[in-house]
Design a protein around this motif. Structure first.
Motif, PDB file in Angstrom:
ATOM      1  N   GLY A 138     -37.805 -35.937  -9.962  1.00 13.93           N
ATOM      2  CA  GLY A 138     -36.878 -34.876  -9.559  1.00 13.93           C
ATOM      3  C   GLY A 138     -37.259 -33.537 -10.155  1.00 13.93           C
ATOM      4  N   HIS A 139     -37.632 -33.548 -11.433  1.00 12.90           N
ATOM      5  CA  HIS A 139     -38.060 -32.302 -12.084  1.00 12.90           C
ATOM      6  C   HIS A 139     -39.331 -31.763 -11.430  1.00 12.90           C
ATOM      7  N   VAL A 198     -38.323 -30.088  -8.255  1.00 14.71           N
ATOM      8  CA  VAL A 198     -37.683 -28.802  -8.544  1.00 14.71           C
ATOM      9  C   VAL A 198     -38.744 -27.719  -8.747  1.00 14.71           C
ATOM     10  N   LEU A 222     -34.910 -39.221  -6.957  1.00 16.99           N
ATOM     11  CA  LEU A 222     -34.852 -37.925  -7.627  1.00 16.99           C
ATOM     12  C   LEU A 222     -33.747 -37.883  -8.679  1.00 16.99           C
ATOM     13  N   PHE A 223     -32.823 -38.829  -8.607  1.00 17.13           N
ATOM     14  CA  PHE A 223     -31.668 -38.833  -9.504  1.00 17.13           C
ATOM     15  C   PHE A 223     -31.515 -40.204 -10.146  1.00 17.13           C
ATOM     16  N   LEU A 226     -31.591 -35.666 -13.200  1.00 19.00           N
ATOM     17  CA  LEU A 226     -32.860 -35.688 -12.486  1.00 19.00           C
ATOM     18  C   LEU A 226     -33.821 -36.676 -13.130  1.00 19.00           C
ATOM     19  N   THR A 227     -34.555 -37.391 -12.303  1.00 17.98           N
ATOM     20  CA  THR A 227     -35.646 -38.236 -12.793  1.00 17.98           C
ATOM     21  C   THR A 227     -36.864 -37.330 -13.067  1.00 17.98           C
ATOM     22  N   LEU A 245     -31.445 -28.573  -4.542  1.00 18.76           N
ATOM     23  CA  LEU A 245     -31.954 -29.328  -5.688  1.00 18.76           C
ATOM     24  C   LEU A 245     -32.222 -28.398  -6.871  1.00 18.76           C
ATOM     25  N   LEU A 272     -28.480 -33.546  -0.635  1.00 21.58           N
ATOM     26  CA  LEU A 272     -29.389 -34.008  -1.692  1.00 21.58           C
ATOM     27  C   LEU A 272     -29.834 -35.445  -1.430  1.00 21.58           C
ATOM     28  N   GLU A 307     -33.696 -36.766  -0.917  1.00 22.14           N
ATOM     29  CA  GLU A 307     -34.260 -37.914  -1.625  1.00 22.14           C
ATOM     30  C   GLU A 307     -34.908 -38.875  -0.633  1.00 22.14           C
TER      31      GLU A 307
END
Length: 303
Positions: free
Chosen positions: A62-63, A66, A48-49, A58-59, A10, A37, A41
């Motif tokens: 998601g960030h 990360v 996340l996407f 990335l949502t 990710l 990935l 999720e």
């Protein structure tokens, strides 16, 4: 508990921007990266996407993951250093991104030293420009970057990155033998071969020429210093090059001292969380020892 390898993928997605770019960089199949990935999720339990047109992005969540992933990987680095220090022998793999000149001049000796002292340690090395290699270091793609700093051009101090000094390497003007050039100022009408635009090395060379009273005539460009040398040997250019290029005299080339006898600093850059790993310490020691034996007259970092 989330799988750390999937967190790493990710983080790589955040860095590269596409699944195919991650697969290409890590030598995985696109389907494998995509599946891993997707499993991450599912583990996280929140999207996340998201699709933006044809692109996968990335949502906000998601960030957030990360950022968490980077912290997890740093903690694993620290834990690995502690566990490796408790092992009776240094083993595993250390991944190095190195300057071309260091690879050519030192790595044969360095690898021999490491093989004798630590036969279970595997070294993987790639010649890379420091600018890109440091990004790979931050992303956990490599474990050490051998970089250079030119006088007055220090590299950005990055959080989480430590510097282990190696030594100093003199810089001189390489000119065709018989050119009559005896100083940098004498090269005002000569064609120069320079490193690519935007590189710190090129900027430094240009500044040296301006300080000598002229703008360099940039006729040729290459990131490969042996290409620089070939232009000089052929009599078509001059270039400012480090002494590691001239461990033996080169036919057709004369070296001219620069004003102030400048030297570049060679450093090993590692993640702070990994700087006590036995493999990192062994690699740094082997590099220092090889440099000291190669040129005992040079200033080589101690400790």
């Amino acid at each position: 508990m989330w799988d750390s390898h999937r967190l790493y993928l990710l983080c790589e997605f955040a860095r590269h921007g596409t699944i195919s770019a991650v697969a290409n960089a890590l030598h995985f199949s696109v389907s494998s990266v995509s599946q891993q990935l997707a499993k991450l999720e599912d583990e996280v339990g929140i999207p996340l996407f998201e699709r933006q047109g044809r692109l996968l992005k990335l949502t906000p969540a998601g960030h957030t993951v990360v950022n968490h992933g980077h912290e997890v990987l740093r903690l694993e680095d620290t834990l690995r250093a502690k566990l490796d220090a408790a092992r009776p022998e240094i083993a595993g793999t250390i991944r190095i991104a190195t300057l071309e000149t260091v690879a050519n001049a030192l790595f044969g000796d360095v690898l021999d030293r490491l093989h004798r002292a630590h036969p279970l340690l595997r070294v993987e090395a790639e010649v890379m420009q420091p600018e890109g290699a440091i990004t790979d270091l931050e992303a956990f793609s490599v474990d050490m970057v051998i970089a250079e700093q030119y006088p007055g051009h220090t590299r950005e101090i990055l959080p989480g990155i430590a510097r282990l000094p190696l030594g100093m390497d003199a810089l001189r003007l390489a000119v065709p033998s018989g050119s009559g050039i005896e100083s940098l100022a004498d090269a005002h009408d000569a064609g120069f071969v320079l490193e690519p635009r935007g590189s710190a090395t090129r900027q430094w060379v240009v500044q040296q020429c301006r300080a000598a009273g002229f703008e360099p005539d940039a006729r040729f460009e290459s990131a490969n210093l042996h290409t620089h040398l070939q232009f000089v040997i052929a009599g078509h250019a001059v270039s400012i090059l480090p002494d590691l290029m001239f461990l033996e005299p080169v036919d057709g080339v004369s070296l001219v001292d620069l004003p102030g006898m400048p030297r570049r600093e060679l450093v090993c850059m590692v993640r702070s969380s990994a700087q006590t790993q036995p493999a990192v310490l062994a690699m740094h020691e082997a590099l220092r020892d090889a440099l000291r034996e190669l040129r005992p007259d040079w200033q080589v970092a101690e400790g």
